[in-house]
Design an enzyme around this catalytic site. Structure first.
Site, mmCIF file in Angstrom:
data_model
loop_
_atom_site.group_PDB
_atom_site.id
_atom_site.type_symbol
_atom_site.label_atom_id
_atom_site.label_comp_id
_atom_site.label_asym_id
_atom_site.label_seq_id
_atom_site.Cartn_x
_atom_site.Cartn_y
_atom_site.Cartn_z
ATOM 1 N N ILE A 290 0.828 -1.199 0.000
ATOM 2 C CA ILE A 290 0.000 0.000 0.000
ATOM 3 C C ILE A 290 0.870 1.261 0.000
ATOM 4 O O ILE A 290 0.595 2.228 -0.706
ATOM 5 C CB ILE A 290 -0.932 0.008 1.239
ATOM 6 C CG1 ILE A 290 -1.920 -1.158 1.157
ATOM 7 C CG2 ILE A 290 -1.687 1.328 1.349
ATOM 8 C CD1 ILE A 290 -2.676 -1.402 2.449
ATOM 9 N N TYR B 92 -2.531 -7.366 17.550
ATOM 10 C CA TYR B 92 -2.528 -6.579 16.309
ATOM 11 C C TYR B 92 -3.680 -5.581 16.344
ATOM 12 O O TYR B 92 -3.494 -4.391 16.084
ATOM 13 C CB TYR B 92 -2.661 -7.507 15.099
ATOM 14 C CG TYR B 92 -2.849 -6.775 13.788
ATOM 15 C CD1 TYR B 92 -1.881 -5.898 13.309
ATOM 16 C CD2 TYR B 92 -4.000 -6.955 13.022
ATOM 17 C CE1 TYR B 92 -2.046 -5.222 12.104
ATOM 18 C CE2 TYR B 92 -4.179 -6.286 11.812
ATOM 19 C CZ TYR B 92 -3.199 -5.421 11.365
ATOM 20 O OH TYR B 92 -3.368 -4.748 10.177
ATOM 21 N N THR C 145 -0.703 -7.963 0.479
ATOM 22 C CA THR C 145 0.610 -7.328 0.509
ATOM 23 C C THR C 145 1.570 -8.212 1.294
ATOM 24 O O THR C 145 1.201 -9.260 1.825
ATOM 25 C CB THR C 145 0.558 -5.949 1.214
ATOM 26 O OG1 THR C 145 0.307 -6.145 2.616
ATOM 27 C CG2 THR C 145 -0.513 -5.056 0.622
ATOM 28 N N LYS D 181 -3.765 -1.264 16.396
ATOM 29 C CA LYS D 181 -4.527 -0.454 15.452
ATOM 30 C C LYS D 181 -5.578 0.398 16.163
ATOM 31 O O LYS D 181 -5.880 1.519 15.737
ATOM 32 C CB LYS D 181 -5.176 -1.364 14.398
ATOM 33 C CG LYS D 181 -4.149 -2.062 13.507
ATOM 34 C CD LYS D 181 -3.319 -1.030 12.755
ATOM 35 C CE LYS D 181 -2.287 -1.603 11.839
ATOM 36 N NZ LYS D 181 -1.534 -0.567 11.098
#
Length: 326
Positions: free
Chosen positions: A27, A195, A230, A199
């Site tokens: 990205i 994770y 990705t 965020k």
């Protein structure tokens, strides 16, 4: 390139300085390339100079291709203004060194895109003693933003900080006593939870920063890029459940290409319509709302203080005076 017309048609100049962490792949690569093709000067901050140089060469080749197709919004410059600066978010000393190097060569910064990140990494701790996703995704960027804000505040109107978060914040919890996960064994460490927490913290930081910046030229927003194919998936290829999830997402055509994932970042960073927009959580190029936990002001301020305590060796008195305003 298909889909380019859906990007904001903005003409930028090399006086417009953009910094993107992790801008050499995925990205971040697409974000850096397209903003540079709009005419801005883009600095990609990442660990590997070799990989960054290869990425920049590839950008130049793709730029030539877009020019030959007369793609809308692509500038006519001979070469893209893209450069590399070394940054390793697993080391707070590296962040500090990066900031010193940046300040020595740059007097302006208009867009800071905190894009670099790792997902569902197994339990691991950095040289600074922090859980690796907490530091790479959140704390390292917290320090970077804090140290670069004085430059942004002196860079003219419409300067933007964009925090690339994730829909995984929906699966987060908030317990700062367990923020580093050291009460877990490697086997019991919940990778998705930690994770998601990292965020969540990014979105909470957005609100805390905007309270302190609400009368300034700097706005802070966050986003969810979608489920994007990705290199970020390399840290959880051992998790069969997630391999199945990603496979099913591809079959259902829910996954996005890096370019499709980058469109929300690009839009948030340069679209004139979003001048003066604050506290937005973008998804699919539109303003959405983060979950209730992320919007809890008391918890946001608790996280703010926790973060400052984590960074006490790196924040100077003048940093703290500014941060503690409001």
């Amino acid at each position: 390139m298909g889909g380019a017309t859906s990007l904001p048609q903005v003409s930028l100049t090399t006086d417009h300085v953009v910094l993107i962490t992790g801008g050499n792949t995925g990205i971040g690569y697409e974000t850096a390339k397209w903003i540079a093709m709009m005419g801005a000067r883009v600095i990609i901050a990442c660990r590997s100079e070799e990989r960054a140089k290869k990425a920049i060469e590839k950008m130049q080749e793709e730029f030539e291709g877009e020019k030959s197709k007369s793609t809308p919004g692509v500038c006519s410059r001979e070469t893209l203004a893209v450069e590399f600066m070394k940054l390793d978010l697993t080391s707070l000393k590296s962040v500090e060194s990066f900031v010193e190097s940046f300040k020595a060569k740059e007097s302006k910064l208009h867009i800071l895109l905190c894009n670099a990140g790792i997902a569902m990494h197994e339990q691991e701790y950095t040289e600074d003693g922090f859980e690796i996703m907490f530091q790479v995704n959140y704390l390292g960027h917290f320090l970077l933003v804090t140290k670069l804000l004085p430059i942004m505040l002196d860079s003219g109107e419409d300067c933007r900080v964009i925090l690339v978060s994730s829909g995984a914040h929906q699966a987060a919890s908030f317990d700062l006593g367990k923020a580093q996960g050291k009460h877990h064994t490697k086997e019991s460490f919940k990778r998705l939870l930690y994770y998601g927490n990292s965020k969540l913290y990014q979105i909470m930081q957005m609100y805390s920063l905007n309270r302190r910046l609400n009368t300034t030229n700097v706005t802070v927003n966050s986003l969810h890029p979608g489920i994007v194919e990705t290199e970020i998936t390399r840290s959880f290829t051992d998790l069969m459940l997630w391999k199945v999830f990603l496979g099913a997402s591809k079959l259902l055509q829910v996954t996005k290409t890096p370019f499709e994932g980058a469109k929300t970042s690009i839009n948030a960073a340069v679209n004139p319509e979003f001048k003066d927009t604050r506290d937005a959580y973008y998804m699919d190029m539109r303003v959405k709302q983060a979950n209730r936990l992320a919007r809890d002001q008391e918890k946001q301020e608790a996280l703010w203080q926790y973060s400052i305590d984590c960074l006490k060796e790196f924040l100077k008195p003048e940093d703290l005076n500014f941060l503690n305003k409001g």
